[in-house]
Design a protein around this motif. Sequence first.
Motif, PDB file in Angstrom:
ATOM      1  N   MET A   1      27.465  49.262  49.897  1.00  0.00           N
ATOM      2  CA  MET A   1      27.272  48.272  48.858  1.00  0.00           C
ATOM      3  C   MET A   1      27.874  48.700  47.595  1.00  0.00           C
ATOM      4  SD  MET A   1      26.026  45.764  50.536  1.00  0.00           S
ATOM      5  CE  MET A   1      26.124  44.673  49.270  1.00  0.00           C
ATOM      6  N   ARG A   2      27.819  50.138  47.111  1.00  0.00           N
ATOM      7  CA  ARG A   2      28.716  50.355  45.925  1.00  0.00           C
ATOM      8  C   ARG A   2      29.985  50.079  46.107  1.00  0.00           C
ATOM      9  NH1 ARG A   2      26.833  54.920  45.949  1.00  0.00           N
ATOM     10  NH2 ARG A   2      25.272  54.609  44.270  1.00  0.00           N
ATOM     11  N   LEU A   3      30.732  50.396  47.030  1.00  0.00           N
ATOM     12  CA  LEU A   3      32.111  50.204  47.164  1.00  0.00           C
ATOM     13  C   LEU A   3      32.590  48.824  47.213  1.00  0.00           C
ATOM     14  CD1 LEU A   3      35.108  51.346  47.895  1.00  0.00           C
ATOM     15  CD2 LEU A   3      34.572  51.407  50.126  1.00  0.00           C
ATOM     16  N   PHE A   4      32.046  48.098  48.093  1.00  0.00           N
ATOM     17  CA  PHE A   4      32.115  46.451  48.331  1.00  0.00           C
ATOM     18  C   PHE A   4      31.800  45.720  47.104  1.00  0.00           C
ATOM     19  CE2 PHE A   4      30.199  42.377  49.058  1.00  0.00           C
ATOM     20  CZ  PHE A   4      31.315  41.839  49.791  1.00  0.00           C
ATOM     21  N   GLY A   5      30.699  46.195  46.240  1.00  0.00           N
ATOM     22  CA  GLY A   5      30.272  45.535  45.121  1.00  0.00           C
ATOM     23  C   GLY A   5      31.344  45.705  43.858  1.00  0.00           C
ATOM     24  N   ASN A   6      31.716  46.995  43.870  1.00  0.00           N
ATOM     25  CA  ASN A   6      32.826  47.270  42.739  1.00  0.00           C
ATOM     26  C   ASN A   6      34.013  46.464  42.893  1.00  0.00           C
ATOM     27  OD1 ASN A   6      31.951  49.461  40.431  1.00  0.00           O
ATOM     28  ND2 ASN A   6      31.014  50.141  42.435  1.00  0.00           N
ATOM     29  N   VAL A   7      34.533  46.510  44.245  1.00  0.00           N
ATOM     30  CA  VAL A   7      35.989  45.641  44.723  1.00  0.00           C
ATOM     31  C   VAL A   7      35.654  44.469  44.299  1.00  0.00           C
ATOM     32  CG1 VAL A   7      37.513  45.437  46.463  1.00  0.00           C
ATOM     33  CG2 VAL A   7      36.560  47.725  46.065  1.00  0.00           C
ATOM     34  N   LEU A   8      34.675  43.774  44.621  1.00  0.00           N
ATOM     35  CA  LEU A   8      34.413  42.528  44.458  1.00  0.00           C
ATOM     36  C   LEU A   8      34.050  41.934  43.116  1.00  0.00           C
ATOM     37  CD1 LEU A   8      34.459  39.730  46.418  1.00  0.00           C
ATOM     38  CD2 LEU A   8      32.052  39.974  46.450  1.00  0.00           C
ATOM     39  N   GLY A   9      33.463  42.987  42.436  1.00  0.00           N
ATOM     40  CA  GLY A   9      33.357  42.650  40.981  1.00  0.00           C
ATOM     41  C   GLY A   9      34.589  42.833  40.200  1.00  0.00           C
ATOM     42  N   ALA A  10      35.381  43.465  40.582  1.00  0.00           N
ATOM     43  CA  ALA A  10      36.771  43.606  39.707  1.00  0.00           C
ATOM     44  C   ALA A  10      37.435  42.013  39.864  1.00  0.00           C
ATOM     45  CB  ALA A  10      37.521  44.793  40.313  1.00  0.00           C
ATOM     46  N   PHE A  11      37.375  41.611  41.296  1.00  0.00           N
ATOM     47  CA  PHE A  11      38.061  40.606  41.676  1.00  0.00           C
ATOM     48  C   PHE A  11      37.366  39.180  40.594  1.00  0.00           C
ATOM     49  CE2 PHE A  11      37.371  36.062  43.759  1.00  0.00           C
ATOM     50  CZ  PHE A  11      38.665  35.938  43.860  1.00  0.00           C
ATOM     51  N   VAL A  12      35.993  39.331  40.438  1.00  0.00           N
ATOM     52  CA  VAL A  12      35.413  38.137  39.767  1.00  0.00           C
ATOM     53  C   VAL A  12      35.919  38.315  38.258  1.00  0.00           C
ATOM     54  CG1 VAL A  12      33.105  37.288  38.762  1.00  0.00           C
ATOM     55  CG2 VAL A  12      33.317  38.299  41.272  1.00  0.00           C
ATOM     56  N   VAL A  13      35.895  39.689  37.566  1.00  0.00           N
ATOM     57  CA  VAL A  13      36.224  39.846  36.163  1.00  0.00           C
ATOM     58  C   VAL A  13      37.718  39.261  36.058  1.00  0.00           C
ATOM     59  CG1 VAL A  13      36.652  41.525  34.432  1.00  0.00           C
ATOM     60  CG2 VAL A  13      34.640  41.481  35.937  1.00  0.00           C
TER      61      VAL A  13
ATOM     62  N   PHE B   1      43.450  51.935  38.685  1.00  0.00           N
ATOM     63  CA  PHE B   1      42.698  53.059  38.299  1.00  0.00           C
ATOM     64  C   PHE B   1      41.226  52.780  38.872  1.00  0.00           C
ATOM     65  CE2 PHE B   1      39.654  54.475  35.067  1.00  0.00           C
ATOM     66  CZ  PHE B   1      39.834  55.882  35.044  1.00  0.00           C
ATOM     67  N   ASP B   2      40.786  51.654  38.729  1.00  0.00           N
ATOM     68  CA  ASP B   2      39.274  51.456  39.272  1.00  0.00           C
ATOM     69  C   ASP B   2      39.315  51.702  40.797  1.00  0.00           C
ATOM     70  OD1 ASP B   2      36.340  50.649  38.810  1.00  0.00           O
ATOM     71  OD2 ASP B   2      37.026  48.943  40.385  1.00  0.00           O
ATOM     72  N   GLY B   3      40.411  51.275  41.497  1.00  0.00           N
ATOM     73  CA  GLY B   3      40.419  51.398  42.864  1.00  0.00           C
ATOM     74  C   GLY B   3      40.400  52.617  43.243  1.00  0.00           C
ATOM     75  N   LEU B   4      41.224  53.489  42.674  1.00  0.00           N
ATOM     76  CA  LEU B   4      41.367  54.918  42.978  1.00  0.00           C
ATOM     77  C   LEU B   4      39.937  55.804  42.574  1.00  0.00           C
ATOM     78  CD1 LEU B   4      44.828  55.983  41.628  1.00  0.00           C
ATOM     79  CD2 LEU B   4      44.013  55.460  44.125  1.00  0.00           C
ATOM     80  N   ILE B   5      39.311  55.498  41.667  1.00  0.00           N
ATOM     81  CA  ILE B   5      38.135  55.688  41.187  1.00  0.00           C
ATOM     82  C   ILE B   5      37.065  55.424  42.168  1.00  0.00           C
ATOM     83  CG2 ILE B   5      36.010  55.633  39.470  1.00  0.00           C
ATOM     84  CD1 ILE B   5      38.338  57.376  38.356  1.00  0.00           C
TER      85      ILE B   5
END
Length: 228
Positions: free
Chosen positions: A171-183, A206-210
């Motif tokens: 959920m951490r990986l999925f949520g961050n990637v999807l959250g970036a899309f919403v922003v 940057f966020d993807g690599l992080i």
Amino acid sequence: MEEIASELLEELNCETAFTIPILGGIPIAESVVITWVIMAFMVILSICLTRNFKVENPGRRQIAVEYCVTALQNMVKGIIGEEGKRYVPYLVTVIVYIGIANIIGLFGMKPPTKDLNVTAALAVMSIVLIEYAGIRAKGVKKWAKSFAEPVAIVAPLNVLEIFIRPLSLCMRLFGNVLGAFVVMELLKIIMPAILPIPFSLYFDVFDGLIQAYVFVFLTSLFIKEAIE
């Protein structure tokens, strides 16, 4: 907001790329096809970069490749320790895969990490490796007894943790990637011409690599804890 909601549902929708006409038809998701593309790219790139390597008098290409590989290995080894160095090649492969998967959107492809099935599969692979490392280091008997430490009453919580860890990784990986899309979609509405460009570089690169680093960092910590 309705437009963003519809686009978000479209992103969450696991589209079928094609169907294999056997056993009544086996649907192959788009995220799986893109993962195959990433795998093929990694294999071909590895073959091309490692051709004509020399033991003596290495060229600039060989030096650059060895530097990058060594840097990644040392980064992971610094987290997991010498006891877990046998797991470093797998973890380095995972961080490279997730890194490419998260930035592949820059090339017009849908990142496979936006598919919950992909992040769940990565999390399950990590937890299997973590438990395997624990069994290999302690033996089955000591591994089973470790669930009752420090006192037997916490055994159910320790067993439950086996299922909580992959869920949190997923959920951490999925949520961050999807959250970036919403922003990014919100920024496009506010200022569609200029503002999304620097933020796109941040969220897509940057966020993807992080996120790739965080996933491997947590997996390495869990393995280190399991083998201590």
